[in-house]
Enzyme design. Structure first.
Site, PDB file in Angstrom:
ATOM      1  N   ASN A   1       0.162  11.807  12.415  1.00 45.80           N
ATOM      2  CA  ASN A   1      -1.082  11.388  12.044  1.00 45.80           C
ATOM      3  C   ASN A   1      -2.044  12.138  12.297  1.00 45.80           C
ATOM      4  O   ASN A   1      -2.940  12.516  11.263  1.00 45.80           O
ATOM      5  CB  ASN A   1      -1.354  10.009  13.032  1.00 45.80           C
ATOM      6  CG  ASN A   1      -0.356   8.893  12.702  1.00 45.80           C
ATOM      7  OD1 ASN A   1       0.771   8.844  13.312  1.00 45.80           O
ATOM      8  ND2 ASN A   1      -0.645   7.893  11.873  1.00 45.80           N
ATOM      9  N   ASP A   2      -2.333  12.861  13.292  1.00 43.41           N
ATOM     10  CA  ASP A   2      -3.224  13.756  13.802  1.00 43.41           C
ATOM     11  C   ASP A   2      -3.745  15.055  12.869  1.00 43.41           C
ATOM     12  O   ASP A   2      -4.656  15.325  12.489  1.00 43.41           O
ATOM     13  CB  ASP A   2      -3.576  14.186  15.288  1.00 43.41           C
ATOM     14  CG  ASP A   2      -3.558  12.927  15.992  1.00 43.41           C
ATOM     15  OD1 ASP A   2      -3.997  11.932  15.610  1.00 43.41           O
ATOM     16  OD2 ASP A   2      -3.253  12.989  17.154  1.00 43.41           O
TER      17      ASP A   2
ATOM     18  N   SER B   1       0.771  -1.072   0.116  1.00 46.73           N
ATOM     19  CA  SER B   1      -0.018   0.109   0.020  1.00 46.73           C
ATOM     20  C   SER B   1       0.728   1.337   0.146  1.00 46.73           C
ATOM     21  O   SER B   1       0.331   2.287  -0.267  1.00 46.73           O
ATOM     22  CB  SER B   1      -0.859   0.122   1.243  1.00 46.73           C
ATOM     23  OG  SER B   1      -0.108   0.200   2.477  1.00 46.73           O
TER      24      SER B   1
ATOM     25  N   SER C   1      35.619   1.986 -29.619  1.00 47.11           N
ATOM     26  CA  SER C   1      36.324   0.351 -29.446  1.00 47.11           C
ATOM     27  C   SER C   1      37.485   0.709 -28.699  1.00 47.11           C
ATOM     28  O   SER C   1      38.223   1.703 -28.787  1.00 47.11           O
ATOM     29  CB  SER C   1      36.713  -0.098 -30.716  1.00 47.11           C
ATOM     30  OG  SER C   1      37.442  -1.306 -30.389  1.00 47.11           O
ATOM     31  N   SER C   2      37.643  -0.080 -27.805  1.00 44.76           N
ATOM     32  CA  SER C   2      38.880  -0.200 -26.783  1.00 44.76           C
ATOM     33  C   SER C   2      40.190  -0.663 -27.521  1.00 44.76           C
ATOM     34  O   SER C   2      41.243  -0.795 -27.002  1.00 44.76           O
ATOM     35  CB  SER C   2      38.586  -0.762 -25.756  1.00 44.76           C
ATOM     36  OG  SER C   2      38.326  -2.041 -25.693  1.00 44.76           O
TER      37      SER C   2
ATOM     38  N   THR D   1       2.446   2.480   2.828  1.00 42.89           N
ATOM     39  CA  THR D   1       2.026   2.953   3.808  1.00 42.89           C
ATOM     40  C   THR D   1       3.088   3.356   4.710  1.00 42.89           C
ATOM     41  O   THR D   1       3.336   4.468   5.475  1.00 42.89           O
ATOM     42  CB  THR D   1       1.212   1.803   4.997  1.00 42.89           C
ATOM     43  OG1 THR D   1       0.006   1.492   4.406  1.00 42.89           O
ATOM     44  CG2 THR D   1       1.077   2.635   6.304  1.00 42.89           C
TER      45      THR D   1
ATOM     46  N   SER E   1      -5.541   8.501   4.303  1.00 37.74           N
ATOM     47  CA  SER E   1      -5.098   7.157   4.492  1.00 37.74           C
ATOM     48  C   SER E   1      -4.158   6.954   3.371  1.00 37.74           C
ATOM     49  O   SER E   1      -4.194   7.341   2.311  1.00 37.74           O
ATOM     50  CB  SER E   1      -6.240   5.919   4.485  1.00 37.74           C
ATOM     51  OG  SER E   1      -5.768   4.877   4.161  1.00 37.74           O
TER      52      SER E   1
ATOM     53  N   HIS F   1      11.591  -5.981 -46.114  1.00 41.15           N
ATOM     54  CA  HIS F   1      12.322  -7.265 -45.508  1.00 41.15           C
ATOM     55  C   HIS F   1      13.811  -7.228 -45.564  1.00 41.15           C
ATOM     56  O   HIS F   1      14.700  -8.053 -45.637  1.00 41.15           O
ATOM     57  CB  HIS F   1      11.985  -8.483 -46.522  1.00 41.15           C
ATOM     58  CG  HIS F   1      10.561  -8.814 -46.494  1.00 41.15           C
ATOM     59  ND1 HIS F   1       9.738  -9.635 -45.773  1.00 41.15           N
ATOM     60  CD2 HIS F   1       9.409  -8.377 -47.478  1.00 41.15           C
ATOM     61  CE1 HIS F   1       8.502  -9.656 -46.121  1.00 41.15           C
ATOM     62  NE2 HIS F   1       8.197  -8.509 -47.280  1.00 41.15           N
TER      63      HIS F   1
ATOM     64  N   ASN G   1      -4.198   4.617   1.802  1.00 42.99           N
ATOM     65  CA  ASN G   1      -4.685   3.584   0.939  1.00 42.99           C
ATOM     66  C   ASN G   1      -5.346   4.867  -0.247  1.00 42.99           C
ATOM     67  O   ASN G   1      -5.450   4.403  -1.410  1.00 42.99           O
ATOM     68  CB  ASN G   1      -5.956   3.051   1.296  1.00 42.99           C
ATOM     69  CG  ASN G   1      -5.272   1.916   2.204  1.00 42.99           C
ATOM     70  OD1 ASN G   1      -4.200   1.665   2.247  1.00 42.99           O
ATOM     71  ND2 ASN G   1      -6.396   1.321   2.835  1.00 42.99           N
TER      72      ASN G   1
END
Length: 469
Positions: A133-134, A106, A320-321, A108, A141, A190, A143
């Site tokens: 949180n508050d 989720s 090239s190297s 979270t 949420s 082709h 979610n």
């Protein structure tokens, strides 16, 4: 990180959450819930994308504004949250979001990471105590916050990054079309010689692929700008004012200049990721287009002596190297790898979008990572393809003309005059003898040289229809 006096163990502090106490780095802005996620998910070392974290803070900013407008959050707390969110949006403190992408499905952990960091930042910057949180998570949420942040991050990236990049690519191709409208080359089907085309016609197909992709993305853009914020835990909107989602969308539109609006059905926004999958599908089409354009450029540039050698891409670095002087088509190769990555990301997002069980999708962080990466690398690759490959390639006119002069397939233009069977015989003899098709046609038909030259004129053959004499 500050070290203790014995120089062995980083200094820590004790933080508490509903599950108890644990140690957190002393200078971390996050708290116990973030630390638990750090401890639980040492899986990839890949944190959530920066663009996602910034979008999440846009959401927190808009949520605080909306809660204040509804009379649920004091002005001073709303201001403190917004002050903190602005800091992260501006690119500061992003190291404080270390949780692995492969976490709880989720998201979270990342939501709480943001809540904890913004709470600490609010206190640090304003001196005001706000609760993770508050206050910061009020009316929300994980979610609905995380799916909303996915849409916000993708919508901003589309509007500000990918669509402008594709428009730049389309304009660059169009400029080359105009400049190369006089260049005629052998067409190929082709990988074999076919009727002539103008190089501008060949490039026009690239341009329309790009502009078609722009149109597809703009169609999906309408849905990615619809947000599920306000659904809270399961889509019913528990603990949120009925007007909350509308206000959040309006506030987000104000602060981002992207026209967000609420989803008509919040349940679908939490339980599915259909719109994210749709956007990924459009990116998958774009990836196929970029792969085709890149491979055309690689073939046209091949050689320069033992390949087609039709164009020469800008020389950007030694190829090239071990082989001195070798120069490779590095930009088309890089873009082709980007295309492959986007295709792989789309497969992962497809699996993730199936993972909505009942009221919640549980592969949200992985979907966010892959979707935002696809948008970012598609945008960056499109700009590099335009500026470092298409804008600067040169045409090897001698090689183009040499192939046109001996191309037996030009005999197709005689089909309406001598018939298919006679035309096939002329082409086979031209291949066998190595003679120009004009010379063989002079020997095998009763048409005079002037008439044949008219029929077999490569420039006229690019116009389509029946050749006119």
């Amino acid at each position: 990180m500050p070290m203790s006096e014995n120089n062995k163990k980083p200094q820590t502090r004790i933080e508490k959450d509903s599950m108890g106490s644990l140690e957190v780095p002393i200078d971390a802005l996050y708290g116990a819930q973030t630390q638990r996620a750090i401890n639980n998910f040492p899986i990839s070392g890949i944190p959530m994308p920066k663009t996602f974290i910034k979008a999440l803070c846009y959401v927190k900013f808009a949520c605080s504004s909306s809660n204040h407008e509804l009379g649920l959050l004091s002005e001073d707390k709303a201001d403190a949250i917004q002050t903190a969110a602005k800091e992260v949006i501006q690119g500061h403190y992003l190291e404080q979001f270390p949780i692995d992408v492969f976490q709880t499905g989720s998201g979270t952990s990342t939501n709480m990471n943001a809540n904890e960091v913004l709470a600490s930042l609010a206190k640090k910057l304003t001196g005001l105590e706000v609760h993770p949180n508050d206050d910061i998570n009020m009316s929300q949420s994980s979610n609905d916050v995380i799916p909303t942040a996915i849409h916000v991050a993708a919508a901003i990236a589309l509007e500000e990054t990918l669509l402008p990049a594709l428009q730049h690519l389309a304009v660059t191709i169009e400029d080359r079309e105009k400049a190369l409208s006089h260049v005629i080359k052998t067409g190929r089907t082709h990988l074999m010689d076919a009727m002539p085309v103008k190089m501008s016609q060949e490039l026009s197909s690239w341009r329309v692929q790009v502009t078609d992709n722009i149109s597809r993305l703009k169609e999906t853009q309408k849905r990615i700008q619809k947000l599920p914020q306000g659904g809270t835990a399961v889509g019913t909107g528990i603990n949120a004012d009925p007007e909350f989602g509308r206000l959040v969308s309006a506030n987000l539109a104000t602060i981002t200049a992207v026209e967000f609006e609420p989803m008509e059905n919040l349940f679908v926004g939490l339980s599915s990721q259909d719109t994210a999958l749709e956007l990924s599908g459009q990116l998958n089409v774009l990836a196929a287009s970029l792969m085709k354009i890149s491979n055309d450029l690689r073939w046209m540039n091949s050689g320069p002596l033992a390949g087609l050698g039709e164009i020469q891409l800008p020389a950007l670095q030694p190829g090239s190297s071990i082989m001195p002087g070798k120069v490779n088509p590095v930009i088309p190769e890089a873009v082709a790898m980007v295309a492959a990555q986007i295709m792989g990301n789309h497969t992962a997002i497809t699996v993730g979008a199936q993972s909505g069980t009942f009221q919640l999708n549980v592969m949200l962080p992985m979907i966010a990572l892959n979707l935002l990466q696809s948008i970012e690398i598609a945008a960056n690759a499109s700009v590099q393809l335009a500026d470092l490959a298409i804008k600067g390639f040169t045409v090897n006119q001698t090689n183009l003309q040499k192939a046109l002069d001996v191309n037996p397939i030009l005999v197709t233009a005689l089909n309406t005059v001598v018939g298919y069977e006679k035309g096939a015989a002329i082409a086979k003899e031209a291949y066998r003898s190595g003679k120009p098709v004009l010379d063989v046609a002079l020997e095998m038909t009763d048409l005079d040289e002037a008439t044949l030259k008219q029929y077999l004129n490569p420039a006229l053959l690019t116009e389509g229809g029946n050749p006119k004499i």
